[in-house]
Design a protein around this motif. Structure first.
Motif, mmCIF file in Angstrom:
data_model
loop_
_atom_site.group_PDB
_atom_site.id
_atom_site.type_symbol
_atom_site.label_atom_id
_atom_site.label_comp_id
_atom_site.label_asym_id
_atom_site.label_seq_id
_atom_site.Cartn_x
_atom_site.Cartn_y
_atom_site.Cartn_z
ATOM 1 N N ALA A 264 98.554 57.718 109.265
ATOM 2 C CA ALA A 264 97.906 58.413 110.209
ATOM 3 C C ALA A 264 98.008 59.305 110.949
ATOM 4 O O ALA A 264 98.974 58.330 111.966
ATOM 5 C CB ALA A 264 96.852 57.223 110.347
ATOM 6 N N ASN A 267 100.829 64.395 110.805
ATOM 7 C CA ASN A 267 100.904 65.728 109.943
ATOM 8 C C ASN A 267 102.091 66.094 109.148
ATOM 9 O O ASN A 267 101.940 65.651 107.702
ATOM 10 C CB ASN A 267 100.680 67.401 110.702
ATOM 11 C CG ASN A 267 99.351 67.152 111.092
ATOM 12 O OD1 ASN A 267 98.380 65.795 111.092
ATOM 13 N ND2 ASN A 267 98.999 67.126 112.358
ATOM 14 N N GLN A 270 102.259 62.929 106.396
ATOM 15 C CA GLN A 270 100.537 62.507 105.669
ATOM 16 C C GLN A 270 101.514 63.989 104.474
ATOM 17 O O GLN A 270 101.589 63.783 103.462
ATOM 18 C CB GLN A 270 100.064 62.545 106.640
ATOM 19 C CG GLN A 270 99.494 61.716 107.176
ATOM 20 C CD GLN A 270 97.693 61.679 107.578
ATOM 21 O OE1 GLN A 270 97.388 60.882 106.896
ATOM 22 N NE2 GLN A 270 97.738 62.868 108.672
ATOM 23 N N GLU A 271 101.902 64.619 105.190
ATOM 24 C CA GLU A 271 102.250 65.907 103.909
ATOM 25 C C GLU A 271 103.210 65.688 102.978
ATOM 26 O O GLU A 271 103.193 65.940 101.922
ATOM 27 C CB GLU A 271 102.967 67.477 105.436
ATOM 28 C CG GLU A 271 103.132 68.739 104.083
ATOM 29 C CD GLU A 271 102.288 69.595 103.367
ATOM 30 O OE1 GLU A 271 102.116 69.524 102.293
ATOM 31 O OE2 GLU A 271 100.730 69.213 103.833
ATOM 32 N N GLU A 302 94.404 62.063 106.699
ATOM 33 C CA GLU A 302 93.668 63.095 104.862
ATOM 34 C C GLU A 302 93.015 62.843 104.884
ATOM 35 O O GLU A 302 93.528 61.790 103.660
ATOM 36 C CB GLU A 302 94.791 64.046 105.114
ATOM 37 C CG GLU A 302 96.036 64.517 106.367
ATOM 38 C CD GLU A 302 96.959 65.544 105.765
ATOM 39 O OE1 GLU A 302 97.399 65.407 104.695
ATOM 40 O OE2 GLU A 302 97.565 65.888 106.462
ATOM 41 N N ASP A 303 91.916 63.660 104.238
ATOM 42 C CA ASP A 303 90.975 63.843 103.673
ATOM 43 C C ASP A 303 92.243 63.349 102.447
ATOM 44 O O ASP A 303 90.957 62.935 101.237
ATOM 45 C CB ASP A 303 90.235 64.566 103.500
ATOM 46 C CG ASP A 303 88.661 64.194 104.936
ATOM 47 O OD1 ASP A 303 89.296 63.520 105.507
ATOM 48 O OD2 ASP A 303 87.843 65.399 105.603
ATOM 49 N N ARG A 304 92.412 63.961 102.249
ATOM 50 C CA ARG A 304 93.253 64.258 100.221
ATOM 51 C C ARG A 304 94.177 63.134 99.800
ATOM 52 O O ARG A 304 93.968 62.680 98.591
ATOM 53 C CB ARG A 304 94.070 65.398 100.755
ATOM 54 C CG ARG A 304 95.172 65.939 101.579
ATOM 55 C CD ARG A 304 95.917 66.829 100.697
ATOM 56 N NE ARG A 304 96.837 66.838 101.814
ATOM 57 C CZ ARG A 304 98.275 68.019 102.174
ATOM 58 N NH1 ARG A 304 98.062 68.782 100.572
ATOM 59 N NH2 ARG A 304 98.758 67.686 103.817
ATOM 60 N N ARG A 306 93.133 60.153 101.371
ATOM 61 C CA ARG A 306 92.366 58.982 101.405
ATOM 62 C C ARG A 306 90.932 59.538 99.918
ATOM 63 O O ARG A 306 91.575 58.444 99.477
ATOM 64 C CB ARG A 306 90.814 59.434 102.701
ATOM 65 C CG ARG A 306 90.346 58.330 102.806
ATOM 66 C CD ARG A 306 89.214 57.981 104.079
ATOM 67 N NE ARG A 306 89.652 58.105 105.416
ATOM 68 C CZ ARG A 306 89.767 59.182 105.948
ATOM 69 N NH1 ARG A 306 89.476 60.514 105.481
ATOM 70 N NH2 ARG A 306 90.253 58.708 106.910
#
Length: 492
Positions: A264, A267, A270-271, A302-304, A306
């Motif tokens: 978390a 970036n 997470q990508e 990131e919301d996507r 989650r």
């Protein structure tokens, strides 16, 4: 010429010469792994032209691979050294000793042919040594391959479903993990396990992987922590090997990531995980994740990601109850061959609050028995429990009243001034009572002093709050988890 069995010293000299020759032909890694570990243990001259050599291996896995890859080299080297045509046989484990009288009785007739000698009963493997390709040996070889794969992947072989204690606090997680391991990619995907420290998340994750390997040791599997996943991405970018990283992770049949919350706020990480996750789930490859909290509570996630985590099966593993802790102690002590009574297990469970600390106590117990020759009794258990207390006491001594109040306020997402104030809003009252309870439990502050931290409340109000939490914590599992999480935050 009568049969001649070389002495251990003579066998050793021949083996040293053989090793010296093979060492020049093989790489250092191959030589140390497959030659040194599988030595020549006996050599017998059958007649003037033929000899029989025995290579003994520690496991069926070693024996199978040695015969497959080095059989011709052994024959050539030993034949050159002994000036005999050597037949090599393979055994697993140590060979039984044979007395001189037995050797004399079974001495071969010099008129017999070499092939007939090899078929005689006295030249067949000893009944105390398993046949290389018997069903039992093949099963052992399968286990060896699974254990080797397990270690290569980074799993703990002892973390299996058989060694996992089940109770109402984790039975749903256990059932889901079992289903996933039996049908990876088709039951629950992704499987998201969350809970506090020492509740068994990692044990279940490893159990899933070990069970899949039991069915298919060649399964393409990756296990890592969120931190390791992050470090690999950073290194791949720095060394310009991002494509290799992607190929490795996206070709996995099973991906298991422990402490996924670590990614978390990062970036680039997470990508990459987002695309890896999509690629795997699209092919029905299994993804298993663990975290210390549910996806909706992971800040900066990131919301996507989650939404994808929440689309699978999410299970909360609760803190182990007293009964479960007792069962864990009995299971782990049994695995370490420690005979501990249920009464002593209960005594430990009264004091130790997590599976991780239980493992530490069992390790201390084993060392006391093996290294000090101690007997497992009440005196030893009390000593180990008392020795495990100073760490917690030092942690408490480093914790101040303001730190406890701040931690409670952060946990309940309220302001410290509101907890200290006079508001009677329900969530503030709960947070205030827990803070008072922890000040009494962790720091042993007098009731009057605790009251001063909360707008100079009377000591009777503080006593009421402490007694209320003491009573509720025995019955309310959610409250148990809240307080345990706050305590762990204070220790961290």
């Amino acid at each position: 010429m009568e049969s001649k069995i070389l002495s251990p010293e003579e066998v050793s000299r021949v083996w040293q010469q053989c090793c010296a020759q093979l060492k020049t032909e093989l790489s250092s890694a191959v030589f140390n792994t497959w030659i040194v570990a599988n030595p020549l243990t006996s050599l017998e001259y059958i007649d003037t032209q033929h000899a029989q050599a025995t290579i003994t291996s520690p496991t069926a896995f070693h024996s199978t691979n040695v015969k497959k890859n080095f059989h011709s080299k052994f024959i050539q080297s030993l034949s050159d050294l002994t000036k005999h045509q050597v037949e090599v046989v393979y055994f697993i484990g140590s060979l039984p000793t044979v007395s001189k009288e037995e050797k004399r009785i079974h001495a071969p007739d010099k008129n017999q042919t070499f092939n007939s000698l090899l078929t005689r009963p006295e030249y067949s493997p000893s009944p105390r040594v398993e046949e290389l390709f018997s069903p039992a040996t093949l099963e052992t070889a399968s286990i060896d391959r699974r254990l080797l794969r397990s270690k290569q992947i980074g799993l703990r072989p002892d973390f299996t479903f058989e060694t996992f204690a089940v109770s109402t606090s984790n039975e749903m997680a256990h059932a889901a993990a079992t289903a996933v391991s039996n049908q990876p990619g088709s039951s629950y995907n992704p499987l998201f396990l969350y809970g506090g420290v020492g509740v068994g998340k990692t044990h279940l994750m490893h159990a899933i992987a070990n069970n899949i390997l039991r069915a298919n040791p060649q399964s393409q599997m990756i296990y890592c922590t969120g931190e390791e996943f992050t470090n690999e991405i950073v290194q791949a970018i720095q060394t310009k090997r991002a494509s290799q990283f992607k190929d490795r992770y996206r070709s996995a049949q099973v991906l298991l990531i422990d402490d996924i919350q670590f990614i978390a706020g990062k970036n680039a990480v997470q990508e990459e995980f987002f695309h890896t996750f999509n690629a795997l789930t699209k092919k029905n490859c299994q993804v298993v994740l663990t975290s210390d909290r549910p996806p909706q509570e992971i800040r900066l996630l990131e919301d996507r990601l989650r939404s994808r985590f929440e689309a699978g099966l999410m299970i909360d593993i609760q803190e182990p109850s007293f009964e479960l802790r007792t069962a864990i102690i009995l299971l782990k002590s049994q695995a370490q061959n420690l005979a501990i009574t249920i009464d002593l297990a209960k005594r430990i469970a009264e004091t130790v609050d997590s599976a991780r600390r239980i493992e530490g106590i069992i390790t201390l117990l084993r060392s006391a028995v093996e290294l000090q020759g101690r007997e497992i009794n009440e005196e030893l258990i009390e000593q180990l429990i008392s020795n495990s207390q100073p760490l917690e006491q030092r942690l408490s001594q480093r914790t101040s009243p303001s730190e406890i109040i701040k931690t409670v306020a952060t946990h309940f997402s309220v302001k410290q001034i509101a907890i200290k104030g006079k508001s009677r809003v329900k969530n503030l009252v709960t947070a205030r009572h827990i803070a008072m309870y922890l000040l009494k439990q962790e720091l042993s502050l007098p009731l009057i002093e605790i009251g001063r931290w909360f707008a100079n409340r009377d000591h009777t109000s503080v006593l009421h709050a402490v007694k209320k939490i003491e009573k509720e914590v025995l019955l309310d599992q959610q409250l148990q988890r809240e307080i345990a999480f706050i305590r762990k935050s204070l220790q961290a």
